[in-house]
Design a protein around this motif. Structure first.
Motif, mmCIF file in Angstrom:
data_model
loop_
_atom_site.group_PDB
_atom_site.id
_atom_site.type_symbol
_atom_site.label_atom_id
_atom_site.label_comp_id
_atom_site.label_asym_id
_atom_site.label_seq_id
_atom_site.Cartn_x
_atom_site.Cartn_y
_atom_site.Cartn_z
ATOM 1 N N SER A 1 10.366 44.748 46.648
ATOM 2 C CA SER A 1 9.160 45.380 46.099
ATOM 3 C C SER A 1 7.902 44.591 46.386
ATOM 4 O O SER A 1 6.801 45.053 46.072
ATOM 5 C CB SER A 1 9.313 45.537 44.584
ATOM 6 N N ASP A 2 8.047 43.403 46.962
ATOM 7 C CA ASP A 2 6.918 42.506 47.229
ATOM 8 C C ASP A 2 6.159 42.219 45.934
ATOM 9 O O ASP A 2 4.936 42.347 45.853
ATOM 10 C CB ASP A 2 5.981 43.094 48.284
ATOM 11 N N VAL A 3 6.915 41.799 44.909
ATOM 12 C CA VAL A 3 6.339 41.466 43.605
ATOM 13 C C VAL A 3 6.622 40.002 43.281
ATOM 14 O O VAL A 3 7.765 39.541 43.412
ATOM 15 C CB VAL A 3 6.911 42.365 42.490
ATOM 16 N N MET A 4 5.584 39.295 42.878
ATOM 17 C CA MET A 4 5.715 37.947 42.350
ATOM 18 C C MET A 4 5.433 37.996 40.854
ATOM 19 O O MET A 4 4.474 38.645 40.414
ATOM 20 C CB MET A 4 4.735 36.989 43.024
ATOM 21 N N VAL A 5 6.283 37.317 40.075
ATOM 22 C CA VAL A 5 6.051 37.194 38.635
ATOM 23 C C VAL A 5 5.934 35.717 38.305
ATOM 24 O O VAL A 5 6.758 34.906 38.741
ATOM 25 C CB VAL A 5 7.176 37.838 37.811
ATOM 26 N N MET A 6 4.887 35.358 37.551
ATOM 27 C CA MET A 6 4.656 33.981 37.140
ATOM 28 C C MET A 6 4.481 33.908 35.631
ATOM 29 O O MET A 6 3.976 34.845 35.014
ATOM 30 C CB MET A 6 3.404 33.423 37.831
ATOM 31 N N THR A 7 4.915 32.795 35.046
ATOM 32 C CA THR A 7 4.743 32.624 33.607
ATOM 33 C C THR A 7 3.622 31.650 33.307
ATOM 34 O O THR A 7 3.238 30.819 34.128
ATOM 35 C CB THR A 7 6.030 32.123 32.927
ATOM 36 N N ASP A 8 3.103 31.759 32.096
ATOM 37 C CA ASP A 8 2.017 30.914 31.604
ATOM 38 C C ASP A 8 2.443 30.370 30.250
ATOM 39 O O ASP A 8 2.590 31.124 29.286
ATOM 40 C CB ASP A 8 0.741 31.758 31.475
ATOM 41 N N ILE A 9 2.670 29.033 30.153
ATOM 42 C CA ILE A 9 3.053 28.466 28.864
ATOM 43 C C ILE A 9 1.827 28.083 28.036
ATOM 44 O O ILE A 9 1.961 27.712 26.868
ATOM 45 C CB ILE A 9 3.981 27.242 29.018
ATOM 46 N N ALA A 10 0.637 28.157 28.664
ATOM 47 C CA ALA A 10 -0.614 27.788 27.989
ATOM 48 C C ALA A 10 -0.492 26.372 27.427
ATOM 49 O O ALA A 10 -0.109 25.466 28.145
ATOM 50 C CB ALA A 10 -0.971 28.816 26.930
ATOM 51 N N ALA A 11 -0.763 26.172 26.134
ATOM 52 C CA ALA A 11 -0.658 24.827 25.548
ATOM 53 C C ALA A 11 0.805 24.509 25.289
ATOM 54 O O ALA A 11 1.481 25.220 24.535
ATOM 55 C CB ALA A 11 -1.454 24.754 24.253
ATOM 56 N N ALA A 12 1.299 23.440 25.908
ATOM 57 C CA ALA A 12 2.713 23.079 25.750
ATOM 58 C C ALA A 12 3.065 22.780 24.298
ATOM 59 O O ALA A 12 4.223 22.932 23.888
ATOM 60 C CB ALA A 12 3.041 21.885 26.638
ATOM 61 N N THR A 13 2.069 22.362 23.509
ATOM 62 C CA THR A 13 2.316 22.027 22.110
ATOM 63 C C THR A 13 2.419 23.259 21.218
ATOM 64 O O THR A 13 2.875 23.161 20.084
ATOM 65 C CB THR A 13 1.198 21.118 21.583
ATOM 66 N N ASN A 14 1.994 24.413 21.728
ATOM 67 C CA ASN A 14 2.106 25.664 20.977
ATOM 68 C C ASN A 14 3.272 26.460 21.561
ATOM 69 O O ASN A 14 3.144 27.096 22.594
ATOM 70 C CB ASN A 14 0.806 26.472 21.074
ATOM 71 N N GLY A 15 4.408 26.413 20.884
ATOM 72 C CA GLY A 15 5.585 27.108 21.385
ATOM 73 C C GLY A 15 5.811 28.451 20.749
ATOM 74 O O GLY A 15 6.921 28.988 20.800
ATOM 75 N N GLN A 16 4.775 29.035 20.144
ATOM 76 C CA GLN A 16 4.977 30.233 19.346
ATOM 77 C C GLN A 16 4.377 31.497 19.954
ATOM 78 O O GLN A 16 5.073 32.496 20.098
ATOM 79 C CB GLN A 16 4.409 30.009 17.938
ATOM 80 N N ASP A 17 3.071 31.491 20.325
ATOM 81 C CA ASP A 17 2.463 32.788 20.603
ATOM 82 C C ASP A 17 1.357 32.767 21.650
ATOM 83 O O ASP A 17 0.636 33.760 21.797
ATOM 84 C CB ASP A 17 1.902 33.383 19.307
ATOM 85 N N ASP A 18 1.195 31.669 22.397
ATOM 86 C CA ASP A 18 0.097 31.650 23.370
ATOM 87 C C ASP A 18 0.583 31.777 24.806
ATOM 88 O O ASP A 18 -0.192 31.615 25.740
ATOM 89 C CB ASP A 18 -0.736 30.365 23.221
ATOM 90 N N GLY A 19 1.857 32.108 25.007
ATOM 91 C CA GLY A 19 2.404 32.254 26.353
ATOM 92 C C GLY A 19 2.154 33.635 26.934
ATOM 93 O O GLY A 19 1.656 34.544 26.267
ATOM 94 N N ALA A 20 2.519 33.797 28.210
ATOM 95 C CA ALA A 20 2.289 35.065 28.903
ATOM 96 C C ALA A 20 3.092 35.078 30.192
ATOM 97 O O ALA A 20 3.661 34.070 30.604
ATOM 98 C CB ALA A 20 0.804 35.241 29.223
ATOM 99 N N PHE A 21 3.125 36.254 30.822
ATOM 100 C CA PHE A 21 3.568 36.321 32.209
ATOM 101 C C PHE A 21 2.658 37.272 32.965
ATOM 102 O O PHE A 21 2.048 38.180 32.392
ATOM 103 C CB PHE A 21 5.050 36.698 32.351
ATOM 104 N N HIS A 22 2.557 37.022 34.289
ATOM 105 C CA HIS A 22 1.711 37.811 35.170
ATOM 106 C C HIS A 22 2.562 38.462 36.248
ATOM 107 O O HIS A 22 3.414 37.796 36.853
ATOM 108 C CB HIS A 22 0.658 36.928 35.852
ATOM 109 N N ILE A 23 2.336 39.742 36.492
ATOM 110 C CA ILE A 23 2.993 40.470 37.573
ATOM 111 C C ILE A 23 1.967 40.702 38.683
ATOM 112 O O ILE A 23 0.883 41.235 38.433
ATOM 113 C CB ILE A 23 3.554 41.819 37.087
#
Length: 346
Positions: A234-256
């Motif tokens: 499909s020629d799709v790259m997916v990347m994740t974003d952990i944002a602040a490593a000290t915040n393991g609850q709700d500031d993460g994301a992923f990009h398609i």
């Protein structure tokens, strides 16, 4: 890394005690159906006990799970080789690759001894990328001991039969975490940044060397990237974003990133790939805090995440992503210190 389909799966998970899934949405549009002709298995590693967790989700009416007890106490990058019915992971406690063959016949909680072995060369292994008989592990240890000069090391192993032989190492001029192959090119996240790098024709580097990436670009919208995966069909790259490593609850994301090849090629070295050319999933409902690894199935447009922080660790799946946003996971499975995820779909 190939994920799943989406119908009737969530309801089944909610009723299937063997998986003990914690489901977050009972809307049929978010449910997952494997389909009668597919065979799908999820393999996951973790940094809590080093065991391998295997989810067979082929039959939505009979979902099963099993754990293989390994001698490792922590593990990261994971891969399944269907030809030898073997699961291979990068042992963080053993500092080498370890593989276990003929796993389909094993029962839940079986204790396994590695019968695919190599030398214990690494310091801090993370993701594993495989291209044929070439196995590459990203090691994020500080090579020169100077925190002011970011670096990492790629360990390149050749598999022959039941042995992994260290062929050579490549020292990088940035910190490593996630890696993935696109044909013979190796893509790597630039840890502690929002950048993506590529080493073109990576396999041609057969001697120990220090190399700069062929190209690095900025991924707008990401704070700190960790995991990535590429789907060639499909020629799709997916990347994740952990944002602040000290915040393991709700500031993460992923990009398609769809139509990845043309977008990457048209972005100059050092330039920025605009957020408008990506789809971002983030927000409290996603349960993304430290999403450290990712898998993607183009057929069903489903994203799987190894989430290391939220709730102590989870395996999450997202479908019906559309334009992104604050999406509730289609399923949510607790796995302490989840570190890597791989999907095999036949």
């Amino acid at each position: 890394m190939k994920p799943l389909k989406s119908k009737q799966f969530l309801a089944t998970i909610a009723l299937t005690s063997v998986l003990a899934f914690s489901c977050s949405n009972d809307d049929d549009d978010n449910n997952m159906d494997m389909g009668p002709t597919s065979s799908t298995t999820i393999y996951a590693s973790n940094n809590s006990d080093g065991n391998v967790t295997i989810y067979d989700v082929t039959d939505s009416a009979n979902i099963t799970t099993k754990t293989l007890i390994t001698s490792s106490t922590a593990a990261d990058g994971i891969y399944f080789d269907s030809n030898s019915d073997a699961v291979i992971q990068a042992s963080r406690s053993g500092l080498g690759l370890e593989g276990f063959t003929n796993i389909s016949a094993l029962l839940n909680n079986a204790t396994v001894n590695a019968d695919l072995n190599g030398t214990n060369d690494m310091s801090s292994p993370r993701e594993l990328a495989v291209n044929g008989n070439t196995y590459v592990v990203a090691d994020n240890a500080d090579v020169d001991g100077d925190a002011n000069t970011p670096d990492g090391k790629l360990f390149i192993y050749t598999r022959s039969g039941n042995s992994f032989t260290l062929r050579n190492t490549i020292t990088t001029d940035f910190k490593l975490w996630g890696i993935t192959f696109k044909d013979n090119d190796l893509y790597a996240v630039v840890d502690a940044t929002n950048e993506l790098a590529v080493y073109t024709d990576f396999a041609s580097n057969t001697s120990d060397a220090t190399l700069s990436a062929s190209k690095r670009i900025v991924i707008e919208g990401i704070v700190r990237t960790h995991g990535l995966t590429y789907d060639s069909a499909s020629d799709v790259m997916v990347m994740t974003d952990i944002a602040a490593a000290t915040n393991g609850q709700d500031d993460g994301a992923f990009h398609i990133i769809e139509n990845f090849t043309s977008k990457f090629n048209s972005t100059a070295n050092g330039a920025t790939l605009a957020a408008s050319q990506q789809t971002r999933v983030s927000g409290a409902a996603t349960l993304l805090g430290n999403p450290v690894d990712v898998a993607y199935d183009a057929d069903t447009q489903t994203v799987f995440i190894a989430e290391a922080g939220n709730g102590g660790g989870r395996i999450l799946a997202f479908n019906n992503i559309g334009s992104g946003g604050n999406i509730t996971p289609a399923f949510n499975n607790s796995l302490a210190s989840a570190s890597s995820v791989f999907i095999s779909k036949n």
